[in-house]
Design a protein around this motif. Structure first.
Motif, PDB file in Angstrom:
ATOM      1  N   GLU A  54      82.747 -46.342 -74.249  1.00  0.00           N
ATOM      2  CA  GLU A  54      81.998 -45.350 -74.059  1.00  0.00           C
ATOM      3  C   GLU A  54      82.697 -43.840 -74.371  1.00  0.00           C
ATOM      4  OE1 GLU A  54      80.970 -43.957 -70.874  1.00  0.00           O
ATOM      5  OE2 GLU A  54      80.056 -45.744 -69.668  1.00  0.00           O
ATOM      6  N   HIS A  55      84.066 -43.649 -74.795  1.00  0.00           N
ATOM      7  CA  HIS A  55      85.308 -43.107 -75.409  1.00  0.00           C
ATOM      8  C   HIS A  55      85.166 -43.101 -77.108  1.00  0.00           C
ATOM      9  CE1 HIS A  55      86.357 -40.531 -71.136  1.00  0.00           C
ATOM     10  NE2 HIS A  55      85.831 -42.500 -71.078  1.00  0.00           N
ATOM     11  N   LEU A  56      85.366 -44.320 -76.996  1.00  0.00           N
ATOM     12  CA  LEU A  56      85.191 -44.386 -78.617  1.00  0.00           C
ATOM     13  C   LEU A  56      83.993 -44.732 -79.256  1.00  0.00           C
ATOM     14  CD1 LEU A  56      86.897 -48.097 -78.967  1.00  0.00           C
ATOM     15  CD2 LEU A  56      87.814 -46.469 -79.461  1.00  0.00           C
ATOM     16  N   ALA A  57      82.618 -44.309 -79.104  1.00  0.00           N
ATOM     17  CA  ALA A  57      81.786 -44.239 -79.438  1.00  0.00           C
ATOM     18  C   ALA A  57      81.077 -42.639 -79.026  1.00  0.00           C
ATOM     19  CB  ALA A  57      80.373 -44.539 -78.699  1.00  0.00           C
ATOM     20  N   ILE A  58      81.550 -41.836 -77.992  1.00  0.00           N
ATOM     21  CA  ILE A  58      82.127 -40.260 -77.861  1.00  0.00           C
ATOM     22  C   ILE A  58      82.313 -40.027 -79.556  1.00  0.00           C
ATOM     23  CG2 ILE A  58      82.029 -38.423 -77.101  1.00  0.00           C
ATOM     24  CD1 ILE A  58      81.251 -39.849 -74.373  1.00  0.00           C
ATOM     25  N   GLU A  89      74.617 -38.525 -85.201  1.00  0.00           N
ATOM     26  CA  GLU A  89      74.043 -38.802 -82.846  1.00  0.00           C
ATOM     27  C   GLU A  89      74.274 -40.445 -83.310  1.00  0.00           C
ATOM     28  OE1 GLU A  89      70.145 -37.227 -82.593  1.00  0.00           O
ATOM     29  OE2 GLU A  89      70.957 -35.038 -82.198  1.00  0.00           O
ATOM     30  N   GLN A  90      74.621 -40.782 -84.145  1.00  0.00           N
ATOM     31  CA  GLN A  90      74.468 -42.370 -84.148  1.00  0.00           C
ATOM     32  C   GLN A  90      76.105 -42.882 -84.724  1.00  0.00           C
ATOM     33  OE1 GLN A  90      71.797 -44.813 -83.425  1.00  0.00           O
ATOM     34  NE2 GLN A  90      70.851 -42.910 -82.104  1.00  0.00           N
ATOM     35  N   PRO A  91      76.996 -43.135 -84.380  1.00  0.00           N
ATOM     36  CA  PRO A  91      78.274 -43.176 -84.834  1.00  0.00           C
ATOM     37  C   PRO A  91      77.758 -44.943 -85.050  1.00  0.00           C
ATOM     38  CG  PRO A  91      78.166 -42.844 -82.316  1.00  0.00           C
ATOM     39  CD  PRO A  91      76.643 -42.659 -82.578  1.00  0.00           C
ATOM     40  N   ARG A  92      79.015 -44.935 -86.339  1.00  0.00           N
ATOM     41  CA  ARG A  92      78.563 -46.835 -87.045  1.00  0.00           C
ATOM     42  C   ARG A  92      80.024 -46.456 -87.110  1.00  0.00           C
ATOM     43  NH1 ARG A  92      76.391 -42.213 -89.391  1.00  0.00           N
ATOM     44  NH2 ARG A  92      78.183 -41.981 -90.945  1.00  0.00           N
ATOM     45  N   ALA A  93      80.292 -47.990 -86.871  1.00  0.00           N
ATOM     46  CA  ALA A  93      81.377 -48.548 -88.023  1.00  0.00           C
ATOM     47  C   ALA A  93      81.337 -49.479 -89.168  1.00  0.00           C
ATOM     48  CB  ALA A  93      81.969 -48.419 -86.491  1.00  0.00           C
ATOM     49  N   GLN A  94      79.973 -50.052 -89.107  1.00  0.00           N
ATOM     50  CA  GLN A  94      79.734 -50.948 -90.591  1.00  0.00           C
ATOM     51  C   GLN A  94      80.690 -51.101 -91.401  1.00  0.00           C
ATOM     52  OE1 GLN A  94      77.876 -53.525 -89.556  1.00  0.00           O
ATOM     53  NE2 GLN A  94      77.995 -52.300 -87.367  1.00  0.00           N
ATOM     54  N   SER A  95      80.877 -50.523 -91.831  1.00  0.00           N
ATOM     55  CA  SER A  95      80.895 -49.724 -93.487  1.00  0.00           C
ATOM     56  C   SER A  95      82.959 -49.592 -93.407  1.00  0.00           C
ATOM     57  CB  SER A  95      80.628 -49.180 -94.867  1.00  0.00           C
ATOM     58  OG  SER A  95      81.250 -48.717 -95.851  1.00  0.00           O
ATOM     59  N   ALA A  96      83.838 -50.449 -93.683  1.00  0.00           N
ATOM     60  CA  ALA A  96      84.900 -50.001 -93.068  1.00  0.00           C
ATOM     61  C   ALA A  96      85.736 -50.659 -94.497  1.00  0.00           C
ATOM     62  CB  ALA A  96      85.267 -50.231 -92.080  1.00  0.00           C
ATOM     63  N   PRO A  97      85.804 -50.322 -95.348  1.00  0.00           N
ATOM     64  CA  PRO A  97      86.826 -50.774 -96.805  1.00  0.00           C
ATOM     65  C   PRO A  97      88.339 -50.377 -96.217  1.00  0.00           C
ATOM     66  CG  PRO A  97      85.660 -48.561 -97.459  1.00  0.00           C
ATOM     67  CD  PRO A  97      85.154 -49.081 -96.256  1.00  0.00           C
ATOM     68  N   ILE A  98      89.088 -51.911 -96.462  1.00  0.00           N
ATOM     69  CA  ILE A  98      90.366 -51.917 -96.763  1.00  0.00           C
ATOM     70  C   ILE A  98      90.940 -52.265 -97.278  1.00  0.00           C
ATOM     71  CG2 ILE A  98      91.934 -53.754 -95.174  1.00  0.00           C
ATOM     72  CD1 ILE A  98      89.928 -55.313 -94.697  1.00  0.00           C
ATOM     73  N   ILE A 105      85.406 -54.364 -81.895  1.00  0.00           N
ATOM     74  CA  ILE A 105      85.477 -53.833 -80.479  1.00  0.00           C
ATOM     75  C   ILE A 105      84.522 -52.341 -81.014  1.00  0.00           C
ATOM     76  CG2 ILE A 105      86.233 -52.236 -79.054  1.00  0.00           C
ATOM     77  CD1 ILE A 105      88.972 -54.131 -79.202  1.00  0.00           C
ATOM     78  N   LEU A 106      84.591 -51.556 -82.442  1.00  0.00           N
ATOM     79  CA  LEU A 106      84.646 -50.195 -82.752  1.00  0.00           C
ATOM     80  C   LEU A 106      82.661 -50.170 -82.742  1.00  0.00           C
ATOM     81  CD1 LEU A 106      86.814 -49.338 -83.210  1.00  0.00           C
ATOM     82  CD2 LEU A 106      86.306 -47.470 -84.866  1.00  0.00           C
ATOM     83  N   ARG A 107      82.346 -51.629 -83.440  1.00  0.00           N
ATOM     84  CA  ARG A 107      80.854 -52.059 -83.945  1.00  0.00           C
ATOM     85  C   ARG A 107      80.788 -51.988 -82.471  1.00  0.00           C
ATOM     86  NH1 ARG A 107      81.371 -56.045 -89.074  1.00  0.00           N
ATOM     87  NH2 ARG A 107      81.540 -54.125 -90.324  1.00  0.00           N
ATOM     88  N   LEU A 108      80.894 -53.306 -81.978  1.00  0.00           N
ATOM     89  CA  LEU A 108      79.734 -52.884 -80.217  1.00  0.00           C
ATOM     90  C   LEU A 108      79.745 -52.201 -79.605  1.00  0.00           C
ATOM     91  CD1 LEU A 108      81.559 -56.941 -79.534  1.00  0.00           C
ATOM     92  CD2 LEU A 108      79.626 -56.037 -80.196  1.00  0.00           C
ATOM     93  N   ALA A 109      80.849 -51.081 -80.060  1.00  0.00           N
ATOM     94  CA  ALA A 109      81.124 -48.925 -78.623  1.00  0.00           C
ATOM     95  C   ALA A 109      79.915 -48.799 -79.027  1.00  0.00           C
ATOM     96  CB  ALA A 109      82.001 -48.772 -79.153  1.00  0.00           C
ATOM     97  N   CYS A 110      79.572 -49.189 -80.478  1.00  0.00           N
ATOM     98  CA  CYS A 110      78.877 -47.958 -81.849  1.00  0.00           C
ATOM     99  C   CYS A 110      76.986 -48.580 -81.149  1.00  0.00           C
ATOM    100  CB  CYS A 110      79.078 -47.937 -82.552  1.00  0.00           C
ATOM    101  SG  CYS A 110      80.030 -46.969 -83.716  1.00  0.00           S
ATOM    102  N   ALA A 111      77.179 -49.800 -81.243  1.00  0.00           N
ATOM    103  CA  ALA A 111      75.408 -50.322 -80.413  1.00  0.00           C
ATOM    104  C   ALA A 111      75.339 -50.261 -79.285  1.00  0.00           C
ATOM    105  CB  ALA A 111      75.569 -52.249 -81.344  1.00  0.00           C
TER     106      ALA A 111
END
Length: 351
Positions: free
Chosen positions: A39-43, A52-61, A328-334
């Motif tokens: 919850e805190h990660l998404a917030i 209003e829609q946090p994302r973690a899909q695009s994450a270049p390395i 984990i971040l992707r699932l938190a956002c989902a």
């Protein structure tokens, strides 16, 4: 003198979006707080990304590579040629971070920020002020002008990644000897002995680890870095490395562009600490993936008031721990974006 951009203030967290995300979490069909840190990660991401829609899909390395003169003192279990060979391995897809990037659908850029390579390597960006740092047990590792150029290298890499409008950024490291360099920087920044932060790195036994710590303590004394509050740029010049400085610059440059960073293990965390000491406003854009097996990592995380997501006894570097944390971040956002509210699902909420 460092480039002026290093000290420019990073954006604030959007309180409006953070509070809206907090309110949404209270309306989702679950007991309040039941998803814990997810919850805190998404917030947190909602506030950092102003959405209003946090994302973690695009994450270049971006993996920065560099060689270290201190290797001449026998501080690594591996020969220095490994640095150059591993850059080719990254580019050809055979390294651990290459596999993780491919599986996660992420772009991977390799930057030669200061290796001993004499000619460019196919698939690797070359952006370095010199080949390798100097042996900091004998002299300063970098000149101030070289430090400034290495910081700019990190910024340029972020600007290239920013064209893809990333949700997050993952930074990795490669360089035989860079755990020794990072331990020296950490000891100087934290004001502790090397014994407290110098680990086994690539696999040193206890005797060689103790020798490495003794070597670091001697170098810190030689450069006058045993006094608390020494300027971080002076520390980076005295005992730093080129890829170390490039990562430090990349962290600050990304935060200035409102791009959150998923911080990897010991080495990148040390660079994060250096970045925060140079520009404290970048701290709010740092998310910490894991606590590594390197013994000094715990102290660095404490200094950053950081709570990593997991501990799997990793010590590979390359950005691998951060890549493993991304799902984990992707699932938190989902969960945050997709779960129904009590009203939508017509489920009675608690009174």
């Amino acid at each position: 003198m460092l480039p002026e951009w290093v000290y420019q203030e990073c954006p604030d967290v959007s309180v409006i979006h953070r509070d809206a995300a907090l309110a949404r979490q209270a309306e989702l069909t679950k007991p309040d707080g039941a998803l814990g840190r997810l919850e805190h990660l998404a917030i947190e991401l909602a506030g950092l990304q102003q959405t209003e829609q946090p994302r973690a899909q695009s994450a270049p390395i971006i993996v920065f590579a560099g060689d270290h003169g201190i290797v001449a003192q026998g501080v690594s279990a591996y020969p220095q040629e490994v640095t150059i060979a591993m850059m080719s391995n990254f580019a050809s897809g055979g390294a651990a971070i290459s596999i993780l990037a491919r599986e996660l659908g992420l772009s991977l850029e390799i930057v030669d920020a200061g290796t001993l390579a004499e000619v460019p390597i196919e698939g690797v960006v070359t952006d370095k002020p010199r080949r390798s740092s100097r042996d900091f047990s004998q002299e300063a590792a970098l000149e101030p002008a070289e430090l400034a150029l290495a910081l700019d290298c990190g910024k340029r890499a972020v600007l290239r990644a920013a064209t893809k409008e990333p949700d997050l950024l993952i930074l990795g490291d490669m360089g035989i000897g860079n755990t020794t360099t990072s331990a020296a920087i950490a000891a100087a920044l934290l004001g502790v002995s090397a014994e407290q932060v110098a680990g086994s790195g690539t696999g040193l036994d206890a005797a060689k680890r103790a020798r490495k710590a003794h070597l670091i303590d001697g170098a810190l004394a030689r450069h006058g870095l045993t006094i608390a509050g020494t300027a971080p740029d002076r520390i980076l010049c005295a005992v730093g490395g080129l890829e170390i400085a490039a990562i430090t610059g990349a962290i600050i440059a990304a935060a200035q562009r409102r791009v959150p960073l998923l911080i990897d293990g010991f080495i990148v965390s040390v660079e994060a600490l250096a970045a925060v000491r140079l520009n404290p406003s970048c701290r709010r854009f740092l998310l910490f993936s894991h606590q590594s097996a390197e013994q000094g990592h715990c102290l660095v995380l404490q200094a950053l008031s950081a709570k990593p997501l997991f501990n799997l006894d990793l010590r590979l570097g390359e950005g691998t721990g951060a890549a493993l944390a991304l799902p984990i971040l992707r699932l938190a956002c989902a969960l945050h974006n997709g779960m129904a509210t009590f009203a939508q699902a017509k489920v009675p909420n608690r009174s």
